[in-house]
Scaffold this motif. Structure first.
Motif, PDB file in Angstrom:
ATOM      1  N   THR A  15     -15.726  67.470  20.498  1.00  0.00           N
ATOM      2  CA  THR A  15     -17.173  67.245  20.357  1.00  0.00           C
ATOM      3  C   THR A  15     -17.933  68.565  20.379  1.00  0.00           C
ATOM      4  OG1 THR A  15     -16.930  65.133  21.535  1.00  0.00           O
ATOM      5  CG2 THR A  15     -19.157  66.010  21.292  1.00  0.00           C
ATOM      6  N   ALA A  16     -17.491  69.459  21.258  1.00  0.00           N
ATOM      7  CA  ALA A  16     -18.196  70.731  21.448  1.00  0.00           C
ATOM      8  C   ALA A  16     -17.961  71.725  20.318  1.00  0.00           C
ATOM      9  CB  ALA A  16     -17.783  71.351  22.779  1.00  0.00           C
ATOM     10  N   VAL A  17     -16.748  71.768  19.776  1.00  0.00           N
ATOM     11  CA  VAL A  17     -16.426  72.819  18.798  1.00  0.00           C
ATOM     12  C   VAL A  17     -16.252  72.295  17.375  1.00  0.00           C
ATOM     13  CG1 VAL A  17     -15.279  74.133  20.621  1.00  0.00           C
ATOM     14  CG2 VAL A  17     -13.895  72.746  19.062  1.00  0.00           C
ATOM     15  N   GLY A  18     -16.248  70.985  17.203  1.00  0.00           N
ATOM     16  CA  GLY A  18     -15.973  70.415  15.881  1.00  0.00           C
ATOM     17  C   GLY A  18     -16.933  70.866  14.796  1.00  0.00           C
ATOM     18  N   GLY A  19     -18.240  70.765  15.079  1.00  0.00           N
ATOM     19  CA  GLY A  19     -19.234  71.153  14.084  1.00  0.00           C
ATOM     20  C   GLY A  19     -19.180  72.630  13.764  1.00  0.00           C
ATOM     21  N   PHE A  37     -21.214  73.071  26.737  1.00  0.00           N
ATOM     22  CA  PHE A  37     -21.132  72.322  27.993  1.00  0.00           C
ATOM     23  C   PHE A  37     -21.755  70.934  27.835  1.00  0.00           C
ATOM     24  CE2 PHE A  37     -22.697  71.299  32.307  1.00  0.00           C
ATOM     25  CZ  PHE A  37     -21.497  71.389  33.012  1.00  0.00           C
ATOM     26  N   ALA A  38     -22.934  70.876  27.213  1.00  0.00           N
ATOM     27  CA  ALA A  38     -23.644  69.612  27.054  1.00  0.00           C
ATOM     28  C   ALA A  38     -22.883  68.656  26.138  1.00  0.00           C
ATOM     29  CB  ALA A  38     -25.045  69.874  26.485  1.00  0.00           C
ATOM     30  N   PHE A  39     -22.401  69.157  25.009  1.00  0.00           N
ATOM     31  CA  PHE A  39     -21.667  68.308  24.070  1.00  0.00           C
ATOM     32  C   PHE A  39     -20.340  67.854  24.658  1.00  0.00           C
ATOM     33  CE2 PHE A  39     -22.873  68.403  19.312  1.00  0.00           C
ATOM     34  CZ  PHE A  39     -24.094  67.825  19.611  1.00  0.00           C
ATOM     35  N   GLY A  68     -26.705  74.479  10.006  1.00  0.00           N
ATOM     36  CA  GLY A  68     -27.204  74.109  11.324  1.00  0.00           C
ATOM     37  C   GLY A  68     -27.031  72.622  11.576  1.00  0.00           C
ATOM     38  N   THR A  69     -27.272  71.826  10.538  1.00  0.00           N
ATOM     39  CA  THR A  69     -27.092  70.375  10.650  1.00  0.00           C
ATOM     40  C   THR A  69     -25.636  70.017  10.880  1.00  0.00           C
ATOM     41  OG1 THR A  69     -29.003  70.003   9.189  1.00  0.00           O
ATOM     42  CG2 THR A  69     -27.463  68.173   9.474  1.00  0.00           C
ATOM     43  N   ILE A  70     -24.738  70.689  10.156  1.00  0.00           N
ATOM     44  CA  ILE A  70     -23.304  70.447  10.330  1.00  0.00           C
ATOM     45  C   ILE A  70     -22.862  70.861  11.735  1.00  0.00           C
ATOM     46  CG2 ILE A  70     -21.008  71.254   9.611  1.00  0.00           C
ATOM     47  CD1 ILE A  70     -22.111  71.363   6.737  1.00  0.00           C
ATOM     48  N   THR A  71     -23.327  72.028  12.176  1.00  0.00           N
ATOM     49  CA  THR A  71     -22.962  72.512  13.509  1.00  0.00           C
ATOM     50  C   THR A  71     -23.397  71.534  14.587  1.00  0.00           C
ATOM     51  OG1 THR A  71     -23.263  74.792  12.728  1.00  0.00           O
ATOM     52  CG2 THR A  71     -23.133  74.460  15.114  1.00  0.00           C
ATOM     53  N   GLY A  72     -24.592  70.970  14.423  1.00  0.00           N
ATOM     54  CA  GLY A  72     -25.115  70.068  15.434  1.00  0.00           C
ATOM     55  C   GLY A  72     -24.519  68.676  15.401  1.00  0.00           C
ATOM     56  N   SER A  73     -24.281  68.128  14.207  1.00  0.00           N
ATOM     57  CA  SER A  73     -23.936  66.704  14.107  1.00  0.00           C
ATOM     58  C   SER A  73     -22.460  66.400  13.862  1.00  0.00           C
ATOM     59  CB  SER A  73     -24.773  66.052  12.992  1.00  0.00           C
ATOM     60  OG  SER A  73     -24.493  66.651  11.738  1.00  0.00           O
ATOM     61  N   ALA A  74     -21.708  67.333  13.291  1.00  0.00           N
ATOM     62  CA  ALA A  74     -20.316  67.026  12.923  1.00  0.00           C
ATOM     63  C   ALA A  74     -19.419  66.803  14.135  1.00  0.00           C
ATOM     64  CB  ALA A  74     -19.745  68.131  12.039  1.00  0.00           C
ATOM     65  N   GLY A  75     -19.669  67.530  15.230  1.00  0.00           N
ATOM     66  CA  GLY A  75     -18.869  67.342  16.435  1.00  0.00           C
ATOM     67  C   GLY A  75     -19.017  65.938  16.995  1.00  0.00           C
ATOM     68  N   GLY A  76     -20.247  65.421  16.994  1.00  0.00           N
ATOM     69  CA  GLY A  76     -20.487  64.054  17.457  1.00  0.00           C
ATOM     70  C   GLY A  76     -19.825  63.035  16.560  1.00  0.00           C
TER      71      GLY A  76
END
Length: 203
Positions: free
Chosen positions: A41-45, A14-16, A123-131
């Motif tokens: 943005t939400a699911v990409g990472g 929701f936030a992303f 974890g880094t990929i999950t968090g940053s790749a969507g952005g």
């Protein structure tokens, strides 16, 4: 009953999605285009993470992520006068999503039997790749490649997770401290203008 990781996943989605839709609105995208940017943005990472883990991307097995992204679009449409005009909105939602998605990425990777260092990477990929994908979609330089503390905040959260495990903290507390660590590092870095040195080429 929804467990903490699943709750993090939905709140992070929701936030992303809001952060992506907020930027898309600034570029004058239509509703569908904004939804696509928010969803990516939400699911990409998480999609990249699952592919690397040789797993079916999570959103292909649970349509609720499509609906959560839709709710984010509806939220921005209804409260657009407040959301779009607030300069800090995109940052707040992005920081929250970043911290929660790091937890989700680490947990899933550990459940697949990989060591902690791999979990921190995922974890880094999950968090940053969507952005990063969001910024490419709206034709902006990806935030992760700028001098801002972004992906490094994810790594820091992963280290916090590992330290908590070493001290034998409860799983829920470990996950909570990990998310808070990411969010706090991101907030502190922006507030006090802490950044990574720029790699300068030949002039």
């Amino acid at each position: 009953m929804i467990d903490f990781v699943t709750l993090c996943d939905y709140i992070g989605t929701f936030a992303f999605a809001i952060s992506g839709i907020r930027l898309a609105s600034a570029k004058q995208f239509d509703w569908f285009g904004a939804y696509v940017v928010g969803f990516v943005t939400a699911v990409g990472g998480g999609t990249i993470r699952d592919v690397m883990l040789n797993s079916t991307p999570f959103w292909m097995e649970q349509p609720s992520y499509l609906f959560v992204s839709g709710l984010a679009l509806l939220f921005v449409i209804i409260f657009r006068r407040y959301v779009i005009r607030l300069n800090n909105t995109i940052f707040i939602f992005d920081a929250i999503g970043l911290g929660l998605f790091v937890v989700v990425g680490i947990e899933k990777t550990l459940n697949f039997g990989f060591p902690m260092w791999v979990a921190i990477c995922m974890g880094t990929i999950t968090g940053s790749a969507g952005g990063m994908m969001r910024d490419i979609f709206i034709n902006e330089e990806p935030l992760v490649f700028r001098k801002d503390i972004y992906a490094l905040a994810c790594v820091f959260g992963g280290v916090v997770y590992w330290i908590c495990l070493r001290f034998g903290l409860a799983v829920t507390l470990t996950q909570l401290f990990c998310a808070i660590g990411v969010i706090l590092m991101r907030v502190v870095a922006v507030k006090y203008h802490i950044s990574v040195p720029v790699l300068k080429g030949e002039s």
